[in-house]
Design an enzyme around this catalytic site. Structure first.
Site, PDB file in Angstrom:
ATOM      1  N   ARG A  19       0.724  -1.184   0.179  1.00 11.45           N
ATOM      2  CA  ARG A  19      -0.189   0.113   0.028  1.00 11.45           C
ATOM      3  C   ARG A  19       0.854   1.416   0.014  1.00 11.45           C
ATOM      4  O   ARG A  19       0.170   2.393  -0.142  1.00 11.45           O
ATOM      5  CB  ARG A  19      -0.885  -0.134   1.343  1.00 11.45           C
ATOM      6  N   LYS A  26       9.186  -0.470   2.146  1.00  9.33           N
ATOM      7  CA  LYS A  26       8.389   0.257   3.285  1.00  9.33           C
ATOM      8  C   LYS A  26       9.140   0.679   4.508  1.00  9.33           C
ATOM      9  O   LYS A  26       9.375   1.898   4.960  1.00  9.33           O
ATOM     10  CB  LYS A  26       7.269  -0.581   3.798  1.00  9.33           C
ATOM     11  N   GLY A 126       8.919  -3.962  11.877  1.00 10.59           N
ATOM     12  CA  GLY A 126       9.854  -2.826  11.550  1.00 10.59           C
ATOM     13  C   GLY A 126       9.056  -1.512  11.016  1.00 10.59           C
ATOM     14  O   GLY A 126       9.847  -0.670  10.561  1.00 10.59           O
ATOM     15  N   GLY A 164      -5.762  -7.687  14.712  1.00  3.14           N
ATOM     16  CA  GLY A 164      -6.241  -8.907  15.392  1.00  3.14           C
ATOM     17  C   GLY A 164      -6.773  -8.305  16.588  1.00  3.14           C
ATOM     18  O   GLY A 164      -6.308  -7.281  17.573  1.00  3.14           O
ATOM     19  N   GLU A 179      -7.741 -12.782  14.168  1.00  2.00           N
ATOM     20  CA  GLU A 179      -7.457 -11.770  13.178  1.00  2.00           C
ATOM     21  C   GLU A 179      -8.876 -11.461  12.576  1.00  2.00           C
ATOM     22  O   GLU A 179      -9.935 -11.986  12.636  1.00  2.00           O
ATOM     23  CB  GLU A 179      -6.783 -12.442  11.942  1.00  2.00           C
TER      24      GLU A 179
HETATM   25  C1  UD1 Z   1      -0.421  -8.458  12.364  1.00  2.00           C
HETATM   26  C2  UD1 Z   1      -1.390  -9.329  13.590  1.00  2.00           C
HETATM   27  C3  UD1 Z   1      -2.261  -8.738  13.986  1.00  2.00           C
HETATM   28  C4  UD1 Z   1      -2.011  -7.066  14.584  1.00  2.00           C
HETATM   29  C5  UD1 Z   1      -1.285  -6.486  13.655  1.00  2.00           C
HETATM   30  C6  UD1 Z   1      -0.820  -5.332  14.257  1.00  2.00           C
HETATM   31  C7  UD1 Z   1      -0.593 -11.612  12.821  1.00  2.00           C
HETATM   32  C8  UD1 Z   1      -1.221 -12.758  12.276  1.00  2.00           C
HETATM   33  N1  UD1 Z   1      -1.465 -10.458  13.120  1.00  2.00           N
HETATM   34  O1  UD1 Z   1      -1.364  -8.260  11.421  1.00  2.00           O
HETATM   35  O2  UD1 Z   1      -3.134  -9.260  15.155  1.00  2.00           O
HETATM   36  O3  UD1 Z   1      -3.271  -6.567  14.880  1.00  2.00           O
HETATM   37  O4  UD1 Z   1      -0.166  -7.275  12.914  1.00  2.00           O
HETATM   38  O5  UD1 Z   1      -0.379  -4.265  13.094  1.00  2.00           O
HETATM   39  O6  UD1 Z   1       0.483 -11.743  13.202  1.00  2.00           O
HETATM   40  N2  UD1 Z   1       5.914  -9.721   8.355  1.00  2.00           N
HETATM   41  C9  UD1 Z   1       6.842 -10.377   7.813  1.00  2.00           C
HETATM   42  N3  UD1 Z   1       6.845 -11.553   7.269  1.00  2.00           N
HETATM   43  C10 UD1 Z   1       5.421 -11.856   6.978  1.00  2.00           C
HETATM   44  C11 UD1 Z   1       4.367 -11.232   7.288  1.00  2.00           C
HETATM   45  C12 UD1 Z   1       4.556 -10.167   8.103  1.00  2.00           C
HETATM   46  O7  UD1 Z   1       8.170 -10.150   8.335  1.00  2.00           O
HETATM   47  O8  UD1 Z   1       5.358 -13.261   6.201  1.00  2.00           O
HETATM   48  C13 UD1 Z   1       6.181  -8.350   9.192  1.00  2.00           C
HETATM   49  C14 UD1 Z   1       5.734  -7.132   8.163  1.00  2.00           C
HETATM   50  O9  UD1 Z   1       6.777  -6.736   7.532  1.00  2.00           O
HETATM   51  C15 UD1 Z   1       5.297  -6.313   9.563  1.00  2.00           C
HETATM   52  C16 UD1 Z   1       4.688  -7.291  10.552  1.00  2.00           C
HETATM   53  O10 UD1 Z   1       5.373  -8.607  10.261  1.00  2.00           O
HETATM   54  O11 UD1 Z   1       6.214  -5.625   9.821  1.00  2.00           O
HETATM   55  C17 UD1 Z   1       3.062  -7.317  10.724  1.00  2.00           C
HETATM   56  O12 UD1 Z   1       3.057  -7.822   9.250  1.00  2.00           O
HETATM   57  P1  UD1 Z   1       1.634  -7.298   8.984  1.00  2.00           P
HETATM   58  O13 UD1 Z   1       1.209  -8.155   7.421  1.00  2.00           O
HETATM   59  O14 UD1 Z   1       1.301  -5.769   8.758  1.00  2.00           O
HETATM   60  O15 UD1 Z   1       0.334  -7.796   9.718  1.00  2.00           O
HETATM   61  P2  UD1 Z   1      -1.093  -7.808   9.954  1.00  2.00           P
HETATM   62  O16 UD1 Z   1      -1.708  -8.782   8.922  1.00  2.00           O
HETATM   63  O17 UD1 Z   1      -1.420  -6.353   9.796  1.00  2.00           O
END
Ligand code: UD1
Ligand code: CA
Length: 518
Positions: A19, A26, A126, A164, A179
């Protein structure tokens, strides 16, 4: 500082950040003069952890190089194609475990006895730049004091959409985190949200990660599922709610980037005002995180202080000035100036409309005035370059005055050369210093001099032949023009004045010297 520094911090930075709609990953976007990842790493470092691991995947090389430039000891963990925060932490933990084991082997442990990381592990995202070490220290202390397996940082939001939700038991412990996409209507009504910041015991994490499935709406390995597993294993999971939601806000798009950037700035500007800096207009004053200001500095509206800019006591900066890595001494004033990599000593004045480029050093009580550009130059104390000039690759002594509209002609098309001007010199207006060239102490130069040869100390340098006036030129060569008419009228007046016995001849002595007639 926490009672128990964490064994490790895992920073999740593998996500794509779709996004943002950006070629830049990002977590490398910046607020307050620092990347989002840089903010998170700085906070991680403040916790004094045993190790820091950064999990990367999207634009892996760029993110890894950035992380290691900021934190050379950081371990880089590559996430594979399995998606989700749970998989990301698994990848981070395995790199931390390998490092712990190689430490143990190096210390003489037998191959069969090596263990992984032991103790509390802090998990950070991050893209959450405002989270501070104080909040994390409280989280670590609660984890320790309550003997938790997992401690989750949460907050309450009026609009929890997308996050979540934290489902609590009757005893206040966290039963699970669901979630948005997996939640029931009842769960969606909960307003306490998971910030994605946790303290988890390394052993609990290791035991749970391998058991996570992808049986959910997004088909991802959810880190949040560790909560229910830890509970089922008999561990305590508690949540600490912060009443400042902005601290746990993540950046997903550029609207949030600017909102958090403004919030960070508001906090920095407020802290500087509390420390004794006058900020006339906080809304238009932008201060990077690494800027240092002393008491009784005044910042006028429209001032941006960037990089490692330092401003000493009593100095006044602005309005409308942008300074990057500029050092300003006590009592100096810098008005409507754009500068980088410059040193302005105490009591000096700069501006308005001055361009300071890297390597500029203006001595005490010196002056750089309007429409003056300076680069890679030493300008001694009390010396002045007041108007419309370019000074590049020059050394100017003390108490020297450079006449208006002067240029150091420093570039011959191939090489840059230096201009050296001594102390107490007075150079005339509109001089060209064709470098390499030197003007000695106490020397003068005439107006319009093209200084191609050195001017010895105490000499007057002038160039160009004496002025030649060709009488009647306009009337004979531009007949019929308004200029010719004006000339004719003036000569008519002159003739009648002569007829009356008056002289229109000017006094020659002073003005001849000023025009360079030796
Ligand atoms: C996650 C949480 C959610 C919380 C939210 C807060 C989970 C399943 N859900 O959701 O409960 O309310 O964050 O913002 O954890 N990342 C990785 N590898 C991946 C996916 C994500 O390193 O495969 C990192 C992203 O770069 C980011 C962080 O993890 O820094 C959170 O990832 P994001 O996709 O934003 O999580 P949400 O689905 O929003
Ligand atoms: Ca998110």
């Amino acid at each position: 500082m926490s009672l128990t520094p964490p064994a490790a911090v895992i920073v999740l930075a593998a996500g794509q950040g779709t996004r943002m709609r950006s070629a830049t990953p990002k977590v490398l976007h910046r607020i307050g003069g620092r990347s989002l990842l840089g903010h998170v790493l700085a906070t991680a470092r403040d916790l004094d952890p045993g190790r820091i691991a950064v999990v990367v995947r999207h634009e892996r090389d760029q993110v890894a190089a950035h992380a290691q430039a900021l934190e050379p000891a950081a371990l880089i963990a590559d996430q594979d194609e399995v998606p989700g925060t749970g998989r990301a932490v698994e990848c981070g933990l395995s790199v931390l475990d390998a490092a712990a084991q190689s430490d143990q082997a190096a210390a003489g442990s037998e191959a069969g006895t090596l263990t992984g990381v032991d103790g509390p592990v802090v998990i950070l995202a991050g893209d959450v730049p405002l989270l501070d070490a104080g909040t994390l220290t409280a989280l670590l202390d609660a984890h320790h004091t309550d003997g938790n397996a997992v401690t989750v940082l949460t907050t309450n939001l009026q609009d929890p959409t997308g996050y979540g939700r934290v489902v609590r038991d009757t005893d206040g412990q966290v039963a699970k985190i669901v979630e948005q996409k997996d939640a029931t209507a009842e769960e969606l009504a909960l307003t306490e949200i998971n910030s994605s910041v946790y303290v988890m015991d390394a052993g609990v994490l290791r035991g749970a990660l391998g058991r996570l499935d992808r049986d959910n709406a997004q088909g991802e390995v959810y880190l949040t599922d560790v909560v229910a597993l830890a509970r089922a294993d008999g561990g305590a999971v508690r949540a600490l709610a912060t009443d400042e939601p902005v601290l746990v806000e993540g950046v997903n798009d550029r609207v949030q980037l600017s909102a958090l950037g403004a919030e960070l700035n508001r906090r920095l500007v407020t802290a500087w005002m509390e420390a004794g800096v006058t900020v006339v207009d906080p809304a238009t004053t932008w201060i990077d995180v690494d800027v240092q200001l002393e008491q009784d500095v005044t910042l006028l509206p429209g001032t941006q202080l960037q990089g490692c800019t330092r401003v000493a006591t009593g100095a006044v900066v602005g309005p409308d000035s942008t300074l990057t890595d500029v050092v300003i001494g006590p009592g100096a004033t810098v008005t409507r100036t754009h500068g980088s990599g410059a040193h302005i000593d105490g009591g000096a004045t700069v501006g308005p409309f001055t361009f300071l480029r890297p390597g500029t050093h203006l001595g005490q009580q010196g002056k750089l005035g309007a429409f003056v550009e300076v680069k890679n130059s030493e300008i001694g104390s009390g010396s002045k370059v007041p108007h419309l000039s370019y000074i590049g690759d020059a050394t100017i002594g003390e108490e020297t005055n450079i006449g208006a509209a002067s240029v150091t002609v420093n570039y011959d098309g191939v090489h840059k050369h230096r201009t050296v001007i001594g102390s107490y010199a007075r150079t005339g207006a509109d001089n060209m210093f064709v470098a390499p060239v030197q003007v000695g102490d106490g020397a003068y130069t005439g107006a319009g001099t093209v200084v191609r040869r050195d001017v010895p100390a105490g000499a007057l340098g002038v160039s160009g032949g004496p002025q030649r006036n060709i009488d009647g030129w306009t009337v004979s060569r531009r007949p019929g023009t308004p200029a010719a008419e004006a000339a004719q009228q003036a000569s008519g007046e002159q003739l009648s004045a002569q007829a009356r016995g008056e002289s229109s001849r000017r006094d020659a002595t002073d003005s001849d010297a000023q025009q360079g007639k030796a």
